[in-house]
Motif scaffolding. Structure first.
Motif, PDB file in Angstrom:
ATOM      1  N   GLU A 129       0.810  -1.218   0.000  1.00  0.00           N
ATOM      2  CA  GLU A 129       0.000   0.000   0.000  1.00  0.00           C
ATOM      3  C   GLU A 129       0.841   1.265   0.000  1.00  0.00           C
ATOM      4  N   HIS A 130       2.099   1.167   0.459  1.00  0.00           N
ATOM      5  CA  HIS A 130       2.946   2.347   0.589  1.00  0.00           C
ATOM      6  C   HIS A 130       4.136   2.342  -0.371  1.00  0.00           C
ATOM      7  N   SER A 131       4.098   1.482  -1.386  1.00  0.00           N
ATOM      8  CA  SER A 131       5.186   1.403  -2.374  1.00  0.00           C
ATOM      9  C   SER A 131       4.592   1.457  -3.781  1.00  0.00           C
ATOM     10  N   PRO A 132       4.158   2.620  -4.227  1.00  0.00           N
ATOM     11  CA  PRO A 132       3.395   2.712  -5.486  1.00  0.00           C
ATOM     12  C   PRO A 132       4.169   2.351  -6.743  1.00  0.00           C
ATOM     13  N   LYS A 133       5.515   2.372  -6.705  1.00  0.00           N
ATOM     14  CA  LYS A 133       6.302   2.112  -7.911  1.00  0.00           C
ATOM     15  C   LYS A 133       7.043   0.778  -7.864  1.00  0.00           C
ATOM     16  N   LEU A 134       6.638  -0.090  -6.970  1.00  0.00           N
ATOM     17  CA  LEU A 134       7.327  -1.372  -6.788  1.00  0.00           C
ATOM     18  C   LEU A 134       7.293  -2.204  -8.062  1.00  0.00           C
ATOM     19  N   GLN A 135       8.463  -2.706  -8.489  1.00  0.00           N
ATOM     20  CA  GLN A 135       8.574  -3.503  -9.709  1.00  0.00           C
ATOM     21  C   GLN A 135       8.903  -4.972  -9.434  1.00  0.00           C
ATOM     22  N   VAL A 136       9.642  -5.227  -8.346  1.00  0.00           N
ATOM     23  CA  VAL A 136      10.060  -6.594  -8.026  1.00  0.00           C
ATOM     24  C   VAL A 136       9.676  -6.903  -6.581  1.00  0.00           C
ATOM     25  N   LEU A 137       8.940  -8.000  -6.386  1.00  0.00           N
ATOM     26  CA  LEU A 137       8.573  -8.455  -5.053  1.00  0.00           C
ATOM     27  C   LEU A 137       9.091  -9.875  -4.861  1.00  0.00           C
ATOM     28  N   LYS A 138       9.830 -10.082  -3.781  1.00  0.00           N
ATOM     29  CA  LYS A 138      10.395 -11.403  -3.488  1.00  0.00           C
ATOM     30  C   LYS A 138      10.026 -11.778  -2.054  1.00  0.00           C
ATOM     31  N   LEU A 139       9.411 -12.942  -1.888  1.00  0.00           N
ATOM     32  CA  LEU A 139       9.085 -13.481  -0.576  1.00  0.00           C
ATOM     33  C   LEU A 139       9.955 -14.707  -0.326  1.00  0.00           C
ATOM     34  N   VAL A 140      10.501 -14.814   0.884  1.00  0.00           N
ATOM     35  CA  VAL A 140      11.374 -15.943   1.228  1.00  0.00           C
ATOM     36  C   VAL A 140      10.803 -16.618   2.464  1.00  0.00           C
ATOM     37  N   GLY A 141      10.326 -17.851   2.290  1.00  0.00           N
ATOM     38  CA  GLY A 141       9.731 -18.589   3.394  1.00  0.00           C
ATOM     39  C   GLY A 141      10.777 -19.095   4.368  1.00  0.00           C
ATOM     40  N   LYS A 142      10.288 -19.463   5.533  1.00  0.00           N
ATOM     41  CA  LYS A 142      11.174 -19.959   6.581  1.00  0.00           C
ATOM     42  C   LYS A 142      11.498 -21.415   6.337  1.00  0.00           C
ATOM     43  N   TYR A 143      12.777 -21.777   6.533  1.00  0.00           N
ATOM     44  CA  TYR A 143      13.173 -23.179   6.459  1.00  0.00           C
ATOM     45  C   TYR A 143      12.779 -23.856   7.760  1.00  0.00           C
ATOM     46  N   ARG A 144      11.966 -24.893   7.682  1.00  0.00           N
ATOM     47  CA  ARG A 144      11.466 -25.558   8.878  1.00  0.00           C
ATOM     48  C   ARG A 144      12.081 -26.949   9.009  1.00  0.00           C
ATOM     49  N   ILE A 145      12.660 -27.203  10.183  1.00  0.00           N
ATOM     50  CA  ILE A 145      13.208 -28.531  10.450  1.00  0.00           C
ATOM     51  C   ILE A 145      12.077 -29.558  10.498  1.00  0.00           C
ATOM     52  N   LYS A 146      10.933 -29.143  11.061  1.00  0.00           N
ATOM     53  CA  LYS A 146       9.757 -30.008  11.101  1.00  0.00           C
ATOM     54  C   LYS A 146       8.830 -29.600   9.959  1.00  0.00           C
ATOM     55  N   PRO A 147       8.772 -30.350   8.889  1.00  0.00           N
ATOM     56  CA  PRO A 147       8.015 -29.941   7.710  1.00  0.00           C
ATOM     57  C   PRO A 147       6.516 -29.845   7.935  1.00  0.00           C
TER      58      PRO A 147
END
Length: 266
Positions: A161-179
């Motif tokens: 909502e506060h980044s009107p010119k965003l071109q690249v979005l990257k999400l990185v999930g957490k590595y879980r020992i217990k899947p």
């Protein structure tokens, strides 16, 4: 040290607040500074006033009661990396910032952040990283958010909502020992209206360590793919499925089919 351009202070001991100021004032051409601190009781305010400084990295797990915080006055600063910072106060004057990495930080509130073009957030969602009310990331084109715990959904909403010119979005999930670990009881507050960046600017969406089994992640992915009208590239990656886990393979195929249907328009 009039010609010094790079200085790393790794677990150094300082006599008092003034000793830091005296050291840095003797480095008028300093361009890169690294500060790593742990338990140290002699400093109340760590003041960094270096007009020439361009790159600054700080890692601080100091939990001494005497330490109050940092005062950073670096008008030429371009690159900032902060990690393990739990001090009560953090004052930053660096209006020319281009790239910022923030990890495990409890309190970074500064109008200086709104000038960045690249921002990486690896923070607890219970911590405060938001700039003052009304500030917009008008220059931000690259955003990476780590998703270590529940609540990152709302951080994502706020940033969109506060980044009107965003071109690249990257999400990185957490590595879980217990899947099979799952977090329950957290609802995602979607944007009230489709953010401007999704309507006109977002071109690349990457999600690493995507969890095909979590409904909330599927909800976020579906929303982004449906509403990012200018999206050109979308990449999802996840961990391998071990032999004998056919139920997980079936779940992944079902989710992929759903997400693929949402993405047909881009």
């Amino acid at each position: 040290m009039k010609s010094l351009k790079t200085l790393h202070l790794i677990h150094a001991f300082y006599t008092n607040d003034e000793s830091i100021c005296n050291l840095l004032s003797g480095c008028p051409r300093l361009e890169e500074l690294v500060v790593e601190r742990t338990c140290e009781y002699s400093v109340k305010f760590f003041t960094i006033k270096v007009p020439s400084l361009q790159r600054f990295r700080i890692y601080d797990d100091n939990d001494e009661d005497e330490f109050v915080g940092y005062v950073i006055d670096t008008p030429s600063l371009k690159y900032l990396e902060i990690g393990y910072l739990g001090c009560p106060q953090f004052s930053l004057n660096a209006l020319g910032l281009l790239a910022v990495y923030i990890a495990r930080v409890s309190n970074v509130i500064s109008e200086s952040l709104v000038s960045v073009r690249r921002l990486v957030l690896n923070v607890s969602t219970s911590m405060t990283i938001y700039p003052p009310t009304g500030c917009i990331f008008y220059q931000l084109v690259y955003l990476q958010i780590y998703t270590p715990e529940p609540g990152w959904y709302d951080l994502l909403t706020w940033m969109l909502e506060h980044s009107p010119k965003l071109q690249v979005l990257k999400l990185v999930g957490k590595y879980r020992i217990k899947p099979d670990y799952h977090v329950l009881g957290w609802e995602w507050n979607k944007p009230k209206s489709v953010p401007e960046c999704l309507l006109s600017h977002l071109e690349t969406f990457v999600w690493r360590r995507y969890d095909w089994k979590r409904e909330k992640e599927e909800e976020v992915a579906t929303y982004l793919l449906k509403n990012a009208r200018g999206l050109k590239n979308a990449t999802f990656s996840t961990g391998p499925i071990e032999p004998g886990q056919l139920d997980k393979l079936k779940q992944r195929r079902r989710t992929r089919k759903k997400i693929g249907w949402c993405a047909q328009g881009f």
